[in-house]
Each structure stands twice: as C-alpha cells, then as structure tokens.
Design a protein around this motif. Sequence first.
Motif, short mmCIF file in Angstrom:
data_model
loop_
_atom_site.label_atom_id
_atom_site.label_comp_id
_atom_site.label_asym_id
_atom_site.label_seq_id
_atom_site.Cartn_x
_atom_site.Cartn_y
_atom_site.Cartn_z
N ASP A 173 0.84 -1.20 0.00
CA ASP A 173 0.00 0.00 0.00
C ASP A 173 0.88 1.25 0.00
O ASP A 173 0.49 2.32 -0.46
CB ASP A 173 -0.98 -0.02 1.19
N LYS A 174 2.10 1.11 0.51
CA LYS A 174 3.08 2.21 0.49
C LYS A 174 4.40 1.67 -0.06
O LYS A 174 4.66 0.46 0.03
CB LYS A 174 3.36 2.67 1.93
N PRO A 175 5.28 2.55 -0.56
CA PRO A 175 6.59 2.04 -1.00
C PRO A 175 7.38 1.49 0.18
O PRO A 175 7.37 2.07 1.26
CB PRO A 175 7.29 3.29 -1.55
N VAL A 176 8.02 0.33 -0.04
CA VAL A 176 8.90 -0.26 0.99
C VAL A 176 10.36 -0.01 0.60
O VAL A 176 11.17 0.47 1.39
CB VAL A 176 8.63 -1.78 1.14
N LEU A 177 10.69 -0.32 -0.67
CA LEU A 177 12.03 -0.01 -1.18
C LEU A 177 11.84 0.93 -2.36
O LEU A 177 10.93 0.74 -3.18
CB LEU A 177 12.74 -1.29 -1.66
N LYS A 178 12.67 1.95 -2.45
CA LYS A 178 12.47 2.95 -3.51
C LYS A 178 13.79 3.24 -4.22
O LYS A 178 14.74 3.70 -3.59
CB LYS A 178 11.90 4.23 -2.90
N LYS A 179 13.82 2.91 -5.50
CA LYS A 179 14.99 3.19 -6.35
C LYS A 179 16.28 2.80 -5.65
O LYS A 179 17.21 3.60 -5.51
CB LYS A 179 15.01 4.66 -6.75
N LEU A 180 16.31 1.57 -5.18
CA LEU A 180 17.46 1.11 -4.39
C LEU A 180 18.56 0.61 -5.34
O LEU A 180 18.32 -0.23 -6.20
CB LEU A 180 17.00 0.01 -3.45
N ASP A 181 19.74 1.16 -5.19
CA ASP A 181 20.90 0.75 -5.97
C ASP A 181 21.97 0.19 -5.03
O ASP A 181 22.17 0.73 -3.94
CB ASP A 181 21.55 1.95 -6.68
N GLY A 225 11.83 16.71 8.51
CA GLY A 225 12.47 15.66 9.30
C GLY A 225 11.62 14.41 9.44
O GLY A 225 11.99 13.48 10.18
N ASN A 226 10.50 14.34 8.69
CA ASN A 226 9.67 13.13 8.76
C ASN A 226 10.16 12.08 7.75
O ASN A 226 10.60 12.45 6.65
CB ASN A 226 8.21 13.47 8.45
N PRO A 227 10.07 10.79 8.11
CA PRO A 227 10.54 9.76 7.17
C PRO A 227 9.69 9.69 5.92
O PRO A 227 8.46 9.81 5.99
CB PRO A 227 10.45 8.46 7.99
N VAL A 228 10.32 9.53 4.78
CA VAL A 228 9.62 9.40 3.49
C VAL A 228 9.52 7.90 3.20
O VAL A 228 10.53 7.20 3.27
CB VAL A 228 10.45 10.08 2.38
N PRO A 229 8.31 7.38 2.91
CA PRO A 229 8.20 5.94 2.67
C PRO A 229 9.11 5.47 1.53
O PRO A 229 9.29 6.19 0.54
CB PRO A 229 6.73 5.75 2.29
N GLY A 230 9.66 4.28 1.70
CA GLY A 230 10.54 3.73 0.66
C GLY A 230 11.99 3.85 1.07
O GLY A 230 12.54 4.94 1.10
N ARG A 279 28.02 4.98 16.29
CA ARG A 279 27.51 5.85 15.23
C ARG A 279 26.34 5.19 14.50
O ARG A 279 25.32 5.83 14.23
CB ARG A 279 28.63 6.18 14.23
N ILE A 280 26.46 3.89 14.18
CA ILE A 280 25.37 3.22 13.45
C ILE A 280 24.12 3.14 14.33
O ILE A 280 23.00 3.35 13.85
CB ILE A 280 25.80 1.82 12.96
N LYS A 281 24.31 2.89 15.63
CA LYS A 281 23.14 2.83 16.52
C LYS A 281 22.40 4.17 16.53
O LYS A 281 21.18 4.23 16.46
CB LYS A 281 23.58 2.47 17.95
N ARG A 282 23.19 5.24 16.58
CA ARG A 282 22.60 6.59 16.58
C ARG A 282 21.87 6.82 15.26
O ARG A 282 20.75 7.33 15.21
CB ARG A 282 23.71 7.63 16.75
N GLN A 283 22.52 6.38 14.16
CA GLN A 283 21.95 6.56 12.82
C GLN A 283 20.61 5.80 12.69
O GLN A 283 19.68 6.30 12.08
CB GLN A 283 22.96 6.02 11.81
N PHE A 284 20.54 4.62 13.29
CA PHE A 284 19.31 3.80 13.22
C PHE A 284 18.10 4.58 13.74
O PHE A 284 17.01 4.46 13.22
CB PHE A 284 19.48 2.54 14.06
N ALA A 285 18.34 5.35 14.79
CA ALA A 285 17.23 6.08 15.41
C ALA A 285 16.67 7.12 14.45
O ALA A 285 15.53 7.58 14.60
CB ALA A 285 17.72 6.75 16.69
N GLU A 286 17.45 7.48 13.43
CA GLU A 286 17.02 8.54 12.51
C GLU A 286 16.57 8.01 11.16
O GLU A 286 16.23 8.78 10.28
CB GLU A 286 18.18 9.53 12.31
#
Length: 276
Positions: free
Chosen positions: A25-33, A231-236, A268-275
Amino acid sequence: MSAVLKEFTVGERLLTIEGVCVSYDKPVLKKLDAKIDNIVRDGMQQGQVVALLGPSGSGKTQLFRCIAGLQRPNSGSIRLKSSTTQVMPGEVGVVAQHYPLFNHRTVLGNLLVAASRHTKDPKQAREKAVAMLEEFHLEDKAMSYPQSLSGGQRQRIAIAQQLLCSSHFLLMDEPFSGLDPLAKRRVCETIAGVSGKHDLNTMIVVTHDIESAIAIADTVWVLGRDRDDKGNPVPGARIQEVINLAEMGMAWDPDIESRPEFFELTKRIKRQFAEL
Ligand SMILES: Nc1ncnc2c1ncn2[C@@H]1O[C@H](COP(=O)(O)OP(=O)(O)OP(=O)(O)O)[C@@H](O)[C@H]1O
C-alpha cells in the motif's frame, strides 16, 4: 590482519542491484541501488562479506527475498555477474534462520540432494558431498540425522548444502539471532572460514546485530528511509550508506572488537538507526 585499499585490484561485478522498487500500500524499497564487486586482494584468498543492516521494518527481508529471486521487485533489476536477466530462485543460496534440513535424511543424504542438482552422475555427486563434509570438518557426522546436531553443526551443514546448490553466492538471514556471545563468535568464524575459502565466495548477511555485522563484514550496507524537509521519514527505503570496512582497515581482524574504531562505528550506526 588488516588490508589497505591500494593493495586491491577490482575484478568482475558479482551483483548489480539497480533502481529496485517494492511497494504494497506504500513504498517499501524505492529506487534502491547497490553493487558487489569481486575484489582481488594481494596475498590473500578472500571472498566478499556484506552485512545488510537496517532498523526493524526498513525492508531488509524484502530486499533479501528479491536478491534470492524469491520475489520480483515492482520495478528495477537484480542481476548476478555479467547476466542481463533477473536473478532466478536457486541461483543464490539461501541460509534461512534455524537452518531447515531434511530430518529424515542423514547429513550426507542432505548434501547429496544438494549436489545432485548439478550433476546426474551419482558418483560425482557423492564425491562433491563428501568433499564438502571434509571442508566443514563434519566427516564424523556423515551418517547422523539432523536432530542429533548442535545449532552450529546444523548451520554448517546448511551452508555446505547451499554452497553445493549455488556455488559461490550465499544469503544468510539473521544468523546471530538468539545466540549467546560465544555462539555468535563461532558463527563469525564460520562465515570468515567460508569467505576465506574462495575469492568468489560472496555472502550477504542480513542482521540486526550491529557488533557481529562489523566483526565479520568487509562492507556494510545501511538500509533506511530518507527524511523530508520537516524531518519526517519518506516511505521507501534505500541504501543510505555503504561503509567500506576493508578500506578503513577494519576487515578480517579477529580482534576487531577490542579496537576503539569498532566502538565508535557501532555507536555511530546505533545513533543513525534512530534517525532512519
Ligand atoms: N506482504 C506484505 N504486505 C504489505 N506490507 C508488507 C508485506 N511484507 C512486508 N511488508 C511491509 O514492508 C515493510 C518492510 O518489511 P520487512 O519485513 O522487509 O522489514 P525488515 O527490515 O526485515 O524488518 P525486521 O527487521 O523487523 O524483520 C514493513 O513495513 C512491512 O509491513
């Protein structure tokens, strides 16, 4: 042991992921390279280990299924080596969680089923299966049934089975989940052992376990969503960052977990995950 990039020569392309989109119903993966090249390293026989990291729900399983050829992306392509066609089921070995094996067959029987997929000659299939048992130091388990094996032994049989089916390419789904630190270390050793057996052995390990991922990978793909202006997540999701641990001198070091760079990167990766 650590290596620096200038010692590498870049060889053939092993995997190309181009513009992959998966939507419900929403994008899960978007233009993934993404891509994996065969990197030939002077003085060492070493395949590629890529860890796919991403927060829960980011789309790791969807990407895994697409790379395994078990699911067609809505658009985009996933190709192995120089192929111009999409990956097909069976071309990539899939080591699923909990290592499903044929319980009514012996360990050797399990490997014979896999070896027979590539040859009609039973003698040749047997030779291949026995050689694989020896490579994984499981000769003494040839006549045992899967129920009598430890988790680590089951995992090694499952890996051997997939290597017999699909030659060099393996996808592993959450191989560290539910394991204690010692068992995790053994899994890391198994993965390092497989990747060190052949330059073309290529493993993608999907995991939540950031520490184990950094410990075994030469490259980390961080999967996550973009953020809009507010700052809101964009689907995909797409691969937000490729961390080249080999280039950073952080690959193939059995003592990596005691190095300060390891703690820094994990943090750093743990912090990044939260975002993401
Ligand atoms: N069959 C489906 N129908 C609708 N949405 C789906 C379907 N399969 C997956 N999704 C959605 O796709 C998104 C990504 O799911 P996926 O299982 O790939 O995430 P993940 O990163 O593997 O998560 P986890 O780490 O929790 O296992 C989720 O939002 C999920 O709800």
